[in-house]
Design an enzyme around this catalytic site. Structure first.
Site, PDB file in Angstrom:
ATOM      1  N   ARG A   1      20.471  18.229  86.712  1.00  0.00           N
ATOM      2  CA  ARG A   1      19.375  19.056  87.255  1.00  0.00           C
ATOM      3  C   ARG A   1      18.902  20.134  86.296  1.00  0.00           C
ATOM      4  NH1 ARG A   1      23.017  19.833  92.294  1.00  0.00           N
ATOM      5  NH2 ARG A   1      24.431  19.759  90.519  1.00  0.00           N
TER       6      ARG A   1
ATOM      7  N   GLY B   1      14.404 -11.186  74.803  1.00  0.00           N
ATOM      8  CA  GLY B   1      13.046 -11.724  74.641  1.00  0.00           C
ATOM      9  C   GLY B   1      12.194 -11.375  75.858  1.00  0.00           C
ATOM     10  N   LYS B   2      12.554 -10.282  76.526  1.00  0.00           N
ATOM     11  CA  LYS B   2      11.799  -9.850  77.712  1.00  0.00           C
ATOM     12  C   LYS B   2      10.331  -9.594  77.370  1.00  0.00           C
ATOM     13  CE  LYS B   2      14.642  -6.382  78.032  1.00  0.00           C
ATOM     14  NZ  LYS B   2      15.667  -6.736  77.028  1.00  0.00           N
TER      15      LYS B   2
ATOM     16  N   ALA C   1      14.524   1.035  73.795  1.00  0.00           N
ATOM     17  CA  ALA C   1      14.073  -0.352  73.923  1.00  0.00           C
ATOM     18  C   ALA C   1      13.174  -0.725  72.756  1.00  0.00           C
ATOM     19  CB  ALA C   1      13.304  -0.508  75.229  1.00  0.00           C
ATOM     20  N   GLY C   2      13.191  -1.992  72.391  1.00  0.00           N
ATOM     21  CA  GLY C   2      12.279  -2.493  71.374  1.00  0.00           C
ATOM     22  C   GLY C   2      11.893  -3.909  71.735  1.00  0.00           C
ATOM     23  N   HIS C   3      10.618  -4.111  71.952  1.00  0.00           N
ATOM     24  CA  HIS C   3      10.142  -5.438  72.356  1.00  0.00           C
ATOM     25  C   HIS C   3       9.139  -5.926  71.326  1.00  0.00           C
ATOM     26  CE1 HIS C   3      12.066  -4.244  76.012  1.00  0.00           C
ATOM     27  NE2 HIS C   3      11.185  -3.300  76.249  1.00  0.00           N
TER      28      HIS C   3
ATOM     29  N   SER D   1      11.742 -21.056  75.914  1.00  0.00           N
ATOM     30  CA  SER D   1      10.944 -20.544  74.804  1.00  0.00           C
ATOM     31  C   SER D   1      11.453 -21.135  73.489  1.00  0.00           C
ATOM     32  CB  SER D   1      11.050 -19.022  74.782  1.00  0.00           C
ATOM     33  OG  SER D   1      10.449 -18.510  73.619  1.00  0.00           O
TER      34      SER D   1
ATOM     35  N   THR E   1      14.913  -4.335  66.776  1.00  0.00           N
ATOM     36  CA  THR E   1      13.508  -3.917  66.677  1.00  0.00           C
ATOM     37  C   THR E   1      13.433  -2.395  66.544  1.00  0.00           C
ATOM     38  OG1 THR E   1      13.006  -5.702  68.227  1.00  0.00           O
ATOM     39  CG2 THR E   1      11.255  -4.126  67.850  1.00  0.00           C
TER      40      THR E   1
ATOM     41  N   GLN F   1      16.465  -3.118  78.238  1.00  0.00           N
ATOM     42  CA  GLN F   1      17.891  -3.392  78.005  1.00  0.00           C
ATOM     43  C   GLN F   1      18.325  -4.635  78.805  1.00  0.00           C
ATOM     44  OE1 GLN F   1      17.224   0.310  78.730  1.00  0.00           O
ATOM     45  NE2 GLN F   1      16.726   0.209  76.576  1.00  0.00           N
TER      46      GLN F   1
ATOM     47  N   ASP G   1      17.582  -7.359  74.344  1.00  0.00           N
ATOM     48  CA  ASP G   1      16.940  -8.158  73.284  1.00  0.00           C
ATOM     49  C   ASP G   1      16.894  -9.642  73.608  1.00  0.00           C
ATOM     50  OD1 ASP G   1      16.580  -5.837  71.761  1.00  0.00           O
ATOM     51  OD2 ASP G   1      18.588  -6.016  70.901  1.00  0.00           O
TER      52      ASP G   1
ATOM     53  N   ARG H   1      22.429  -7.455  64.685  1.00  0.00           N
ATOM     54  CA  ARG H   1      22.997  -7.672  66.014  1.00  0.00           C
ATOM     55  C   ARG H   1      24.252  -8.535  65.893  1.00  0.00           C
ATOM     56  NH1 ARG H   1      17.032  -9.238  68.182  1.00  0.00           N
ATOM     57  NH2 ARG H   1      16.237  -7.135  68.525  1.00  0.00           N
TER      58      ARG H   1
HETATM   59  P1  GDP Z   1      13.407  -7.732  74.204  1.00  0.00           P
HETATM   60  O1  GDP Z   1      13.975  -6.403  73.836  1.00  0.00           O
HETATM   61  O2  GDP Z   1      14.160  -8.398  75.294  1.00  0.00           O
HETATM   62  O3  GDP Z   1      11.929  -7.666  74.487  1.00  0.00           O
HETATM   63  O4  GDP Z   1      13.598  -8.655  72.931  1.00  0.00           O
HETATM   64  P2  GDP Z   1      13.283  -8.249  71.398  1.00  0.00           P
HETATM   65  O5  GDP Z   1      11.812  -8.273  71.196  1.00  0.00           O
HETATM   66  O6  GDP Z   1      14.011  -7.025  71.005  1.00  0.00           O
HETATM   67  O7  GDP Z   1      14.031  -9.419  70.641  1.00  0.00           O
HETATM   68  C1  GDP Z   1      13.655 -10.734  70.769  1.00  0.00           C
HETATM   69  C2  GDP Z   1      13.190 -11.256  69.404  1.00  0.00           C
HETATM   70  O8  GDP Z   1      13.134 -12.655  69.443  1.00  0.00           O
HETATM   71  C3  GDP Z   1      11.768 -10.801  69.052  1.00  0.00           C
HETATM   72  O9  GDP Z   1      11.701 -10.623  67.665  1.00  0.00           O
HETATM   73  C4  GDP Z   1      10.903 -11.968  69.483  1.00  0.00           C
HETATM   74  O10 GDP Z   1       9.703 -12.081  68.747  1.00  0.00           O
HETATM   75  C5  GDP Z   1      11.808 -13.127  69.207  1.00  0.00           C
HETATM   76  N1  GDP Z   1      11.648 -14.278  70.103  1.00  0.00           N
HETATM   77  C6  GDP Z   1      11.306 -14.295  71.420  1.00  0.00           C
HETATM   78  N2  GDP Z   1      11.348 -15.557  71.895  1.00  0.00           N
HETATM   79  C7  GDP Z   1      11.709 -16.347  70.864  1.00  0.00           C
HETATM   80  C8  GDP Z   1      11.959 -17.758  70.723  1.00  0.00           C
HETATM   81  O11 GDP Z   1      11.884 -18.536  71.673  1.00  0.00           O
HETATM   82  N3  GDP Z   1      12.349 -18.190  69.493  1.00  0.00           N
HETATM   83  C9  GDP Z   1      12.502 -17.348  68.434  1.00  0.00           C
HETATM   84  N4  GDP Z   1      12.884 -17.865  67.279  1.00  0.00           N
HETATM   85  N5  GDP Z   1      12.287 -16.028  68.531  1.00  0.00           N
HETATM   86  C10 GDP Z   1      11.909 -15.537  69.724  1.00  0.00           C
HETATM   87  P1  IMO Z   2      15.810  -3.740  74.736  1.00  0.00           P
HETATM   88  O1  IMO Z   2      14.915  -3.223  75.831  1.00  0.00           O
HETATM   89  C1  IMO Z   2      19.778  -3.911  72.959  1.00  0.00           C
HETATM   90  C2  IMO Z   2      22.301  -0.351  73.355  1.00  0.00           C
HETATM   91  C3  IMO Z   2      22.635   0.418  72.098  1.00  0.00           C
HETATM   92  C4  IMO Z   2      24.027   0.924  72.472  1.00  0.00           C
HETATM   93  C5  IMO Z   2      23.886   1.237  73.948  1.00  0.00           C
HETATM   94  C6  IMO Z   2      23.615   2.696  74.249  1.00  0.00           C
HETATM   95  O2  IMO Z   2      15.112  -3.905  73.438  1.00  0.00           O
HETATM   96  O3  IMO Z   2      16.544  -4.943  75.188  1.00  0.00           O
HETATM   97  P2  IMO Z   2      21.431   4.189  74.013  1.00  0.00           P
HETATM   98  O4  IMO Z   2      20.620   4.559  72.800  1.00  0.00           O
HETATM   99  O5  IMO Z   2      20.660   3.456  75.055  1.00  0.00           O
HETATM  100  O6  IMO Z   2      22.196   5.335  74.571  1.00  0.00           O
HETATM  101  O7  IMO Z   2      22.549   3.161  73.441  1.00  0.00           O
HETATM  102  O8  IMO Z   2      22.812   0.438  74.421  1.00  0.00           O
HETATM  103  N1  IMO Z   2      20.848  -0.555  73.599  1.00  0.00           N
HETATM  104  C7  IMO Z   2      20.222  -1.724  73.437  1.00  0.00           C
HETATM  105  N2  IMO Z   2      20.675  -2.910  72.965  1.00  0.00           N
HETATM  106  N3  IMO Z   2      18.503  -3.803  73.388  1.00  0.00           N
HETATM  107  C8  IMO Z   2      18.043  -2.639  73.884  1.00  0.00           C
HETATM  108  O9  IMO Z   2      16.843  -2.520  74.463  1.00  0.00           O
HETATM  109  C9  IMO Z   2      18.902  -1.513  73.882  1.00  0.00           C
HETATM  110  N4  IMO Z   2      18.770  -0.224  74.270  1.00  0.00           N
HETATM  111  C10 IMO Z   2      19.982   0.347  74.097  1.00  0.00           C
HETATM  112  O10 IMO Z   2      22.652  -0.414  70.978  1.00  0.00           O
HETATM  113  O11 IMO Z   2      24.958  -0.113  72.326  1.00  0.00           O
HETATM  114 MG    MG Z   3      14.697  -5.398  72.193  1.00  0.00          MG
END
Ligand code: GDP
Ligand code: IMO
Ligand code: MG
Length: 419
Positions: free
Chosen positions: A139, A15-16, A39-41, A405, A295, A220, A13, A301
């Site tokens: 497997r 901000g990828k 994952a959630g972006h 950012s 997400t 992740q 999370d 978090r």
């Molecule tokens: P990811 O899993 O690494 O892609 O990150 P997530 O999308 O799960 O979490 C990042 C959150 O921060 C998202 O809701 C983005 O919209 C938000 N975000 C990304 N960059 C920035 C920033 O520079 N400032 C703020 N306030 N939010 C940001």
């Molecule tokens: P993105 O791509 C943050 C965490 C879960 C848990 C551990 C194992 O959005 O950054 P799983 O369901 O993968 O077996 O859970 O990993 N986790 C994440 N935490 N961002 C993620 O993805 C995650 N994907 C899994 O919360 O601690």
């Molecule tokens: Mg995420």
């Protein structure tokens, strides 16, 4: 020309999604190499927000081809739901025939095991990720390419249930009805098979043509890596840069630049060690200002301070050439900002990450805060204190910060150095 790589260097999370989306405007192919719909972006363009889980974050560039690699575990149900958001995916989305499938029973196993672990639960996303990767490694997994022959795949899944019956009975996971299963698989075949290809061969060709720019997208973060993260409180894949080689079929020599993504502070979802976690009002304030709720699962978090020891470790393991520092605006208004510059471990001061990270205590340095950086788009717009903070992190992590950012929006980004 090598394939450039984006990797999370904290606990996910970071901000990828925002950075992949931003950079994807200049890339022809974007590839996911591991993880699944855990994952959630979130990507924000012109105030409009898009949530992605499996589809690579390059999908908002209409010209880019997006690839789901063999290292990803794919829930057909989740993918189809996500695909509904887009109208024009043909030719823009490709899925490796070697990617493993996640079924409903994987999710049920994941949840049942978490319940049984009780207070030792990992805090998974409950999406079946661990069980699907377990089946792959032992497997007995099923790959998306197998959707070509539904009769055979149905039989294989029924055999898998027969072989594992005592285990499934103990967990309370029911054997599927064969006819219903077959119908379900036929639906996936119709909807997904047109996207299924030899993804590795496709990427090799694009690398070879010398014209295409390729971006690899990690999910992740490094501290959740199955080998190098805070085991067992990790996810079930290699989240680090090396995972891109196995997860796509690339050689190490195919990798170009590596860009590590970090927040200006730290967060973690789920259980496990997090040395700089702040349980007090400042942690709460980071959660509020950063909207730190998952997400994927909506869970709050855990929040804390930038951990320069963990970040330096992550940059080394990934070979980061540069970093992107995200969410700097979330620190707006803090009087003092803490950064872990070392750990106390077994009575000593150390500057490395031991395998039992739960036994360290952070040693902090404090930095002066600033009033506001939100929406800043150039280095000159930043207050002195923010510049000092960024430069201090570069020194501590020994990696240049190329991007800063300052809001969720694609445009609110400071490019210090073109990637
Ligand atoms: P990811 O899993 O690494 O892609 O990150 P997530 O999308 O799960 O979490 C990042 C959150 O921060 C998202 O809701 C983005 O919209 C938000 N975000 C990304 N960059 C920035 C920033 O520079 N400032 C703020 N306030 N939010 C940001
Ligand atoms: P993105 O791509 C943050 C965490 C879960 C848990 C551990 C194992 O959005 O950054 P799983 O369901 O993968 O077996 O859970 O990993 N986790 C994440 N935490 N961002 C993620 O993805 C995650 N994907 C899994 O919360 O601690
Ligand atoms: Mg995420």
């Amino acid at each position: 020309m090598g394939a450039d790589l984006i990797v999370g260097i904290q606990w996910g999370d970071e901000g990828k999604g925002k950075i992949v989306d931003l950079l994807a405007q200049n890339y022809d192919v974007v590839c996911r190499y591991q993880g699944g719909h855990n994952a959630g972006h979130t990507i924000v363009v012109d105030g409009k927000s898009v949530a992605l889980h499996l589809i690579p974050s390059g999908i908002l560039n209409p010209k880019a081809v997006n690839i789901i690699g063999n290292g990803v575990v794919v829930s057909p149900e989740a993918l189809l739901k996500e695909m509904e958001q887009f109208e024009d995916l043909e030719g823009r989305l490709l899925i490796s025939d070697k990617a493993h499938l996640i079924f409903k029973y994987h999710e049920e196993i994941d949840k049942a095991k978490e319940r049984l672990r009780g207070k030792n639960a990992i805090g998974t996303t409950g999406r079946g990720i661990g069980p699907a990767y377990s089946d792959k490694v032992s497997r007995q997994g099923h790959r998306i390419g197998e959707l070509k022959d539904i009769d055979r795949l149905t039989q294989k899944i029924m055999d898998y249930f027969a072989t594992n019956r005592p285990y499934f009975e103990a967990l309370g996971v029911a054997t599927p009805d064969e006819r219903t299963l077959k119908k379900e698989l036929e639906r996936y075949q119709k909807a997904l098979l047109p996207y299924v290809v030899d993804a590795t061969g496709y990427i090799w060709d694009r690398l070879q043509d010398g014209q295409s720019k390729i971006l690899l997208e990690g999910a992740q973060g490094t501290m959740l890596d199955i080998d190098h993260g805070t085991y067992p409180y990790v996810t079930s894949s290699n989240t680090i840069a090396a995972g891109a080689c196995t997860g796509l079929g690339l050689a190490p020599k195919d990798i170009g630049k590596v860009i590590g993504i970090a927040k200006a502070y730290c967060t973690r979802v789920g259980n496990g060690p997090f040395p700089t976690e702040d349980h007090g009002p400042e942690g709460e304030r980071l959660r509020r200002q950063g909207h730190e709720f998952g997400t994927t699962t909506g869970r709050p978090r855990r929040c804390g301070w930038f951990d320069a020891v963990a970040a330096a470790y992550a940059c080394r393991i990934n070979g980061c050439d540069e970093m992107a520092l995200m969410k700097l605006d979330v620190l707006d208004g803090f009087e003092k900002i803490k950064v872990a510059v070392a750990y106390e471990y077994e009575g000593d001061r150390i500057d490395y990450v031991p395998s039992d990270l739960e036994n360290v205590k952070p040693i902090y340095e404090e930095f002066e805060g600033w009033s506001s950086v939100v929406g800043a788009r150039s280095w000159d717009q930043l207050p002195q204190e923010a510049k000092r903070y960024i430069e201090a992190l570069e020194d501590l992590v020994k990696t240049p910060i190329a991007i800063v950012s300052t809001s969720p929006d694609r445009e609110d980004t400071i490019i210090r150095k073109r990637i």
